[in-house]
Design an enzyme around this catalytic site. Structure first.
Site, PDB file in Angstrom:
ATOM      1  N   GLY A  41       0.803  -1.223   0.000  1.00  0.00           N
ATOM      2  CA  GLY A  41       0.000   0.000   0.000  1.00  0.00           C
ATOM      3  C   GLY A  41       0.830   1.264   0.000  1.00  0.00           C
ATOM      4  N   THR A  42       0.186   2.333   0.461  1.00  0.00           N
ATOM      5  CA  THR A  42       0.857   3.626   0.554  1.00  0.00           C
ATOM      6  C   THR A  42       2.076   3.502   1.457  1.00  0.00           C
ATOM      7  N   GLY A 183       1.864  23.287   3.936  1.00  0.00           N
ATOM      8  CA  GLY A 183       1.301  22.380   4.935  1.00  0.00           C
ATOM      9  C   GLY A 183       2.371  21.931   5.903  1.00  0.00           C
ATOM     10  N   GLY A 184       2.315  22.457   7.123  1.00  0.00           N
ATOM     11  CA  GLY A 184       3.330  22.122   8.125  1.00  0.00           C
ATOM     12  C   GLY A 184       2.833  21.052   9.078  1.00  0.00           C
ATOM     13  N   TYR A 186       2.480  16.470   9.457  1.00  0.00           N
ATOM     14  CA  TYR A 186       3.391  15.315   9.512  1.00  0.00           C
ATOM     15  C   TYR A 186       4.351  15.272   8.322  1.00  0.00           C
ATOM     16  N   GLU A 206       2.388  27.336   6.375  1.00  0.00           N
ATOM     17  CA  GLU A 206       1.346  26.656   7.165  1.00  0.00           C
ATOM     18  C   GLU A 206       0.176  27.622   7.395  1.00  0.00           C
ATOM     19  N   ASP A 312      -7.263   3.668   6.582  1.00  0.00           N
ATOM     20  CA  ASP A 312      -7.481   5.096   6.323  1.00  0.00           C
ATOM     21  C   ASP A 312      -8.890   5.381   5.808  1.00  0.00           C
ATOM     22  N   ALA A 320      -0.599   3.664   9.900  1.00  0.00           N
ATOM     23  CA  ALA A 320      -0.426   2.289   9.443  1.00  0.00           C
ATOM     24  C   ALA A 320      -0.717   1.271  10.550  1.00  0.00           C
ATOM     25  N   HIS A 444      19.913   1.718  32.993  1.00  0.00           N
ATOM     26  CA  HIS A 444      20.751   2.917  32.976  1.00  0.00           C
ATOM     27  C   HIS A 444      21.953   2.694  32.072  1.00  0.00           C
TER      28      HIS A 444
HETATM   29  P1  FAD Z   1      -3.082   2.187   2.023  1.00  0.00           P
HETATM   30  O1  FAD Z   1      -1.756   1.898   2.579  1.00  0.00           O
HETATM   31  O2  FAD Z   1      -3.322   3.497   1.383  1.00  0.00           O
HETATM   32  O3  FAD Z   1      -3.375   1.028   0.971  1.00  0.00           O
HETATM   33  C1  FAD Z   1      -4.527   1.003   0.206  1.00  0.00           C
HETATM   34  C2  FAD Z   1      -4.265   0.149  -1.010  1.00  0.00           C
HETATM   35  O4  FAD Z   1      -5.497  -0.036  -1.666  1.00  0.00           O
HETATM   36  C3  FAD Z   1      -3.322   0.786  -2.025  1.00  0.00           C
HETATM   37  O5  FAD Z   1      -2.236  -0.072  -2.290  1.00  0.00           O
HETATM   38  C4  FAD Z   1      -4.189   0.997  -3.264  1.00  0.00           C
HETATM   39  O6  FAD Z   1      -3.473   0.765  -4.480  1.00  0.00           O
HETATM   40  C5  FAD Z   1      -5.262  -0.067  -3.051  1.00  0.00           C
HETATM   41  N1  FAD Z   1      -6.513   0.232  -3.729  1.00  0.00           N
HETATM   42  C6  FAD Z   1      -7.265   1.345  -3.643  1.00  0.00           C
HETATM   43  N2  FAD Z   1      -8.359   1.221  -4.412  1.00  0.00           N
HETATM   44  C7  FAD Z   1      -8.300   0.005  -4.976  1.00  0.00           C
HETATM   45  C8  FAD Z   1      -9.126  -0.703  -5.886  1.00  0.00           C
HETATM   46  N3  FAD Z   1     -10.260  -0.176  -6.366  1.00  0.00           N
HETATM   47  N4  FAD Z   1      -8.749  -1.929  -6.280  1.00  0.00           N
HETATM   48  C9  FAD Z   1      -7.601  -2.493  -5.825  1.00  0.00           C
HETATM   49  N5  FAD Z   1      -6.771  -1.870  -4.957  1.00  0.00           N
HETATM   50  C10 FAD Z   1      -7.126  -0.635  -4.548  1.00  0.00           C
HETATM   51  N6  FAD Z   1       1.690   6.129   8.932  1.00  0.00           N
HETATM   52  C11 FAD Z   1       2.326   5.708  10.039  1.00  0.00           C
HETATM   53  O7  FAD Z   1       1.719   5.038  10.876  1.00  0.00           O
HETATM   54  N7  FAD Z   1       3.649   5.999  10.252  1.00  0.00           N
HETATM   55  C12 FAD Z   1       4.373   6.714   9.370  1.00  0.00           C
HETATM   56  O8  FAD Z   1       5.555   6.964   9.582  1.00  0.00           O
HETATM   57  C13 FAD Z   1       3.724   7.171   8.184  1.00  0.00           C
HETATM   58  N8  FAD Z   1       4.407   7.879   7.280  1.00  0.00           N
HETATM   59  C14 FAD Z   1       3.771   8.259   6.123  1.00  0.00           C
HETATM   60  C15 FAD Z   1       4.505   8.990   5.197  1.00  0.00           C
HETATM   61  C16 FAD Z   1       3.912   9.395   4.023  1.00  0.00           C
HETATM   62  C17 FAD Z   1       4.720  10.175   3.004  1.00  0.00           C
HETATM   63  C18 FAD Z   1       2.552   9.053   3.763  1.00  0.00           C
HETATM   64  C19 FAD Z   1       1.898   9.458   2.473  1.00  0.00           C
HETATM   65  C20 FAD Z   1       1.816   8.338   4.693  1.00  0.00           C
HETATM   66  C21 FAD Z   1       2.423   7.943   5.879  1.00  0.00           C
HETATM   67  N9  FAD Z   1       1.717   7.240   6.860  1.00  0.00           N
HETATM   68  C22 FAD Z   1       2.354   6.844   8.003  1.00  0.00           C
HETATM   69  C23 FAD Z   1       0.299   6.890   6.706  1.00  0.00           C
HETATM   70  C24 FAD Z   1       0.161   5.423   6.256  1.00  0.00           C
HETATM   71  O9  FAD Z   1       0.836   5.252   5.024  1.00  0.00           O
HETATM   72  C25 FAD Z   1      -1.309   5.048   6.119  1.00  0.00           C
HETATM   73  O10 FAD Z   1      -1.987   5.321   7.322  1.00  0.00           O
HETATM   74  C26 FAD Z   1      -1.465   3.574   5.801  1.00  0.00           C
HETATM   75  O11 FAD Z   1      -0.776   3.231   4.615  1.00  0.00           O
HETATM   76  C27 FAD Z   1      -2.945   3.210   5.666  1.00  0.00           C
HETATM   77  O12 FAD Z   1      -3.069   1.868   5.346  1.00  0.00           O
HETATM   78  P2  FAD Z   1      -4.330   1.332   4.525  1.00  0.00           P
HETATM   79  O13 FAD Z   1      -4.138  -0.134   4.420  1.00  0.00           O
HETATM   80  O14 FAD Z   1      -5.568   1.843   5.127  1.00  0.00           O
HETATM   81  O15 FAD Z   1      -4.238   2.014   3.093  1.00  0.00           O
HETATM   82  P1  NAD Z   2      -1.475  16.707   8.198  1.00  0.00           P
HETATM   83  O1  NAD Z   2      -2.908  16.715   8.483  1.00  0.00           O
HETATM   84  O2  NAD Z   2      -0.539  16.087   9.153  1.00  0.00           O
HETATM   85  O3  NAD Z   2      -0.967  18.208   8.005  1.00  0.00           O
HETATM   86  C1  NAD Z   2      -1.537  19.058   7.070  1.00  0.00           C
HETATM   87  C2  NAD Z   2      -1.145  20.476   7.444  1.00  0.00           C
HETATM   88  O4  NAD Z   2      -1.481  21.320   6.363  1.00  0.00           O
HETATM   89  C3  NAD Z   2      -1.875  21.009   8.673  1.00  0.00           C
HETATM   90  O5  NAD Z   2      -0.939  21.571   9.550  1.00  0.00           O
HETATM   91  C4  NAD Z   2      -2.847  22.023   8.093  1.00  0.00           C
HETATM   92  O6  NAD Z   2      -3.121  23.073   8.994  1.00  0.00           O
HETATM   93  C5  NAD Z   2      -2.082  22.498   6.874  1.00  0.00           C
HETATM   94  N1  NAD Z   2      -2.914  23.050   5.800  1.00  0.00           N
HETATM   95  C6  NAD Z   2      -4.118  22.632   5.372  1.00  0.00           C
HETATM   96  N2  NAD Z   2      -4.526  23.371   4.317  1.00  0.00           N
HETATM   97  C7  NAD Z   2      -3.536  24.258   4.060  1.00  0.00           C
HETATM   98  C8  NAD Z   2      -3.346  25.281   3.082  1.00  0.00           C
HETATM   99  N3  NAD Z   2      -4.253  25.517   2.146  1.00  0.00           N
HETATM  100  N4  NAD Z   2      -2.201  26.004   3.130  1.00  0.00           N
HETATM  101  C9  NAD Z   2      -1.266  25.756   4.070  1.00  0.00           C
HETATM  102  N5  NAD Z   2      -1.398  24.816   5.020  1.00  0.00           N
HETATM  103  C10 NAD Z   2      -2.510  24.065   5.011  1.00  0.00           C
HETATM  104  O7  NAD Z   2      -1.334  16.069   6.726  1.00  0.00           O
HETATM  105  P2  NAD Z   2      -0.097  15.452   5.940  1.00  0.00           P
HETATM  106  O8  NAD Z   2       1.191  15.984   6.466  1.00  0.00           O
HETATM  107  O9  NAD Z   2      -0.429  15.644   4.502  1.00  0.00           O
HETATM  108  O10 NAD Z   2      -0.198  13.925   6.298  1.00  0.00           O
HETATM  109  C11 NAD Z   2      -1.389  13.194   6.010  1.00  0.00           C
HETATM  110  C12 NAD Z   2      -1.586  12.084   6.978  1.00  0.00           C
HETATM  111  O11 NAD Z   2      -0.646  11.044   6.731  1.00  0.00           O
HETATM  112  C13 NAD Z   2      -1.373  12.456   8.436  1.00  0.00           C
HETATM  113  O12 NAD Z   2      -2.490  13.073   9.015  1.00  0.00           O
HETATM  114  C14 NAD Z   2      -1.082  11.128   9.043  1.00  0.00           C
HETATM  115  O13 NAD Z   2      -2.300  10.483   9.294  1.00  0.00           O
HETATM  116  C15 NAD Z   2      -0.331  10.408   7.947  1.00  0.00           C
HETATM  117  N6  NAD Z   2       1.133  10.480   8.171  1.00  0.00           N
HETATM  118  C16 NAD Z   2       1.661   9.974   9.320  1.00  0.00           C
HETATM  119  C17 NAD Z   2       3.018  10.035   9.542  1.00  0.00           C
HETATM  120  C18 NAD Z   2       3.571   9.457  10.805  1.00  0.00           C
HETATM  121  O14 NAD Z   2       2.860   8.720  11.472  1.00  0.00           O
HETATM  122  N7  NAD Z   2       4.812   9.747  11.161  1.00  0.00           N
HETATM  123  C19 NAD Z   2       3.859  10.616   8.615  1.00  0.00           C
HETATM  124  C20 NAD Z   2       3.300  11.128   7.472  1.00  0.00           C
HETATM  125  C21 NAD Z   2       1.938  11.049   7.246  1.00  0.00           C
END
Ligand code: FAD
Ligand code: NAD
Length: 465
Positions: A41-42, A183-184, A186, A206, A312, A320, A444
C-alpha cells in the site's frame, strides 16, 4: 458466473488489507486480495518506509556535514561529504522492494490468492477486477474495503510540473535547491527536515498559527527551534495562493494580509490526505458515511452485512499501525471469533528532529474530559544518556488521574524517542498507574529513565531533578 469464489475478499493490499488477508489465511479462510500496486500500500511503497529511509540518509549526511564544519562532538573532523541522491533513492527503493516482496511471500505462505488489478463492486458480494491483461469476476461471502487514502490537492496548486505530492518527493532526481512546503503537518515537516539536511533551502507555508497544530505547543517548540537552526523558514498563518505566472514563484498571503513570493524549484503540497471512497463502485453498495470516511461499528462492520472497512478509509487516525490492528481484528471476526475495537490508545509519532511521540490523552484533553489530573514532566537536560548522545533537547511527560494515579497519556519530544512509543503504549494498554511506571527498573543509562523520572515527578519525588 464468477471466475473466482472465496470466503473473504480484501480490496487493497496496504497495511490494513494485507494484515487482514494474512491473518484470514492463517485462520483457514479461503482469501483473495486485490491491488494494482505491489503489496504494502501507501505505507510500504510511497509512505512510511521510503520517507523514513530518506530521513535517515539525510541525518547521516547532515552529521557528516556538521563534523566537516567542526560543529559536532569536539575532536571529530571530516571533509565535506558528497551526496549522490540517485544512489540514495536507489537504496531506498531496494528497501521498499525487499519489504513488498516480503509481503508477497507472506501472503503466499498464508495461502492467500493475490489478484493484481483494480477492483470495482458490481454488487455487495461481487467485484470485477481489471488489469492490463485481464478482467475477472470475484464472488465473496465477506468483503473488507481497505482502499486507503490519497493526497489532498489544492485547487490553486494542482499536482503537476513543479507542484508535487509526497509520492514524487520520495523519488526526486536531486534535492531541490529551493523547496516550498505547503502544509506544516506530519509529511511536510518530516520531508521538509530531510531536504533541509540534504542541502535544500526550505520554506514551510502553514495555514494555521503554528506548525504541527494537532500537537501541543510544548511538544512542538523543540522541533521549531531545530528547524530554525537548520535554516528552515517557517511562515504560519500563511495561505498559498498559487504559482505566479503559471510556473513562477509560489505566491503566499501572509497573516497580515500582505503578499509574499517564495522562490521555489519544487512546491511540495502536504495539506492532508483523504480517504479513497470513489472509483471502486461505492454507489453499488448501501454504505453509511461518517464525514469523508466509511462509517463502521466497533467491529469495523459497515451498514451492509458481510462488508467491512478498515484503515485510512474507515477513519482517523490515518496511521499504518491502526490499519494493521483493524485488519488483524476483522480477519478474526470473519473467521467467527468475538472481537471488538477496545484499544485504549493508538500511538502517534512524528519523525521530525527531534521526534514527537504521543499516546493517550494530552493534559488539555484530560482536563477537558473533566478529570482531575497530575502531570509529571522530566527534561532530557537531566538525563545522562541524552547528554552522551549530544542531544539533550526535549522531555517526557506523563498525565495521570489525580485520584487513583491511572496513566491517561504520555508524550515525549526528543532525538530518537520514537523507539519509546512501545513502552508508552504498553503502559496505557495494561492500565498502568504512576506507581507501576515508577516502580519498574528502567535500565541505565537510557532515555527511558526520563519516563520513570516523569512518573516519580508526578508522584512528587523525582530523584534526578
Ligand atoms: P493504504 O496503505 O493506502 O493502501 C490502500 C491500497 O489499496 C493501495 O495499495 C491501493 O493501491 C489499493 N486500492 C485502492 N483502491 C483500490 C481498488 N479499487 N482496487 C484495488 N486496490 C485498490 N503512517 C504511520 O503510521 N507511520 C508513518 O511513519 C507514516 N508515514 C507516512 C509517510 C507518508 C509520506 C505518507 C503518504 C503516509 C504515511 N503514513 C504513516 C500513513 C500510512 O501510510 C497510512 O496510514 C497507511 O498506509 C494506511 O493503510 P491502509 O491499508 O488503510 O491504506
Ligand atoms: P497533516 O494533516 O498532518 O498536516 C496538514 C497540514 O497542512 C496542517 O498543519 C494544516 O493546517 C495544513 N494546511 C491545510 N490546508 C492548508 C493550506 N491551504 N495552506 C497551508 N497549510 C494548510 O497532513 P499530511 O502531512 O499531509 O499527512 C497526512 C496524513 O498522513 C497524516 O495526518 C497522518 O495520518 C499520515 N502520516 C503519518 C506520519 C507518521 O505517522 N509519522 C507521517 C506522514 C503522514
Amino acid at each position: 458466473m464468477a471466475d473466482i469464489s472465496c470466503q473473504l475478499l480484501v480490496i487493497g493490499a496496504g497495511p490494513g488489507g494485507y494484515v487482514a488477508a494474512i491473518r484470514a489465511g492463517q485462520l483457514g479462510l479461503d482469501t483473495v486480495i486485490v491491488d494494482d500496486r505491489k503489496p504494502g500500500g501507501t505505507c510500504l511503497n510511497i509512505g512510511c518506509i521510503p520517507s523514513k529511509a530518506l530521513i535517515h540518509a539525510a541525518d547521516e549526511f547532515f552529521a557528516m556535514r556538521e563534523a566537516a564544519a567542526k560543529r559536532g562532538i569536539p575532536g571529530i573532523s571530516a571533509s565535506e561529504p558528497d551526496l549522490d541522491w540517485a544512489e540514495i533513492v536507489g537504496w531506498k527503493d531496494g528497501i521498499v522492494n525487499r519489504l513488498t516482496n516480503g509481503v508477497t511471500g507472506l501472503l503466499k505462505k498464508a495461502r492467500v490468492k493475490l489478484v493484481p488489478g483494480r477492483a470495482r463492486f458490481l454488487d455487495g458480494k461481487t467485484v470485477e477486477v481489471t488489469s492490463e491483461t485481464a478482467t475477472q469476476r470475484i464472488a465473496a461471502e465477506n468483503v473488507i474495503i481497505a482502499t486507503g487514502s490519497i493526497p489532498v490537492e489544492l485547487p490553486m496548486l494542482p499536482f503537476g510540473g513543479k507542484v508535487i505530492s509526497s509520492e514524487e518527493a520520495l523519488s526526486l532526481a536531486a534535492p531541490p535547491e529551493r523547496l516550498a512546503v505547503v502544509g506544516g503537518g506530519y509529511i511536510g515537516l518530516e520531508l521538509g527536515t530531510a531536504f533541509a539536511k540534504s542541502g535544500s533551502a526550505v520554506t514551510i507555508v502553514e495555514a494555521t498559527d503554528r506548525i504541527l497544530p494537532t500537537y501541543d505547543a510544548d511538544l512542538v517548540r523543540p522541533v521549531r527551534t531545530r528547524l530554525e537552526a537548520l535554516g528552515v523558514e517557517i511562515l504560519t498563518g500563511a495561505k498559498a495562493k498559487g504559482l505566479a505566472g503559471g510556473d513562477g514563484d509560489l505566491l503566499v498571503e501572509l497573516a497580515d494580509g500582505s503578499e509574499r513570493r517564495v522562490g521555489a524549484d519544487s512546491v511540495l503540497v502536504t495539506v492532508g490526505r483523504k480517504p479513497l471512497t470513489e472509483g471502486w463502485g461505492r454507489e453499488e453498495l448501501v454504505l453509511e458515511m461518517d464525514g469523508p470516511f466509511i462509517r463502521t461499528d466497533d467491529t469495523r462492520r459497515t451498514a451492509m452485512r458481510g462488508v467491512y472497512a478498515i484503515g485510512d478509509v474507515a477513519g482517523e487516525p490515518m496511521l499504518a499501525h491502526k490499519a494493521m490492528a483493524e485488519g488483524e481484528m476483522v480477519a478474526e471476526i470473519v473467521a467467527g471469533e468475538r472481537r471488538r475495537w477496545d484499544k485504549r490508545a493508538v500511538p502517534a509519532i512524528c519523525f521530525t528532529d527531534p521526534e514527537i511521540v504521543t499516546v493517550g490523552l494530552s493534559p488539555e484533553e484530560a482536563k477537558a474530559s473533566g478529570t482531575e489530573i497530575r502531570i509529571g514532566s522530566f527534561p532530557f537536560q537531566a538525563n545522562g544518556r541524552a547528554m552522551t548522545l549530544d542531544r539533550d533537547d526535549g522531555f517526557i511527560r506523563i498525565v495521570a488521574r489525580a485520584d487513583n494515579h491511572l496513566v491517561l497519556g504520555i508524550q515525549a519530544v526528543g532525538a530518537g524517542v520514537a523507539e519509546l512509543a512501545s513502552a508508552f503504549s504498553l503502559a496505557l494498554e495494561m492500565g498502568a498507574c504512576l506507581e507501576d511506571v515508577a516502580g519498574t527498573i528502567h535500565a541505565h543509562p537510557t532515555q527511558g529513565e526520563a519516563f520513570q523520572e516523569a512518573a516519580f515527578k508526578a508522584l512528587g519525588h523525582a530523584i534526578h531533578i
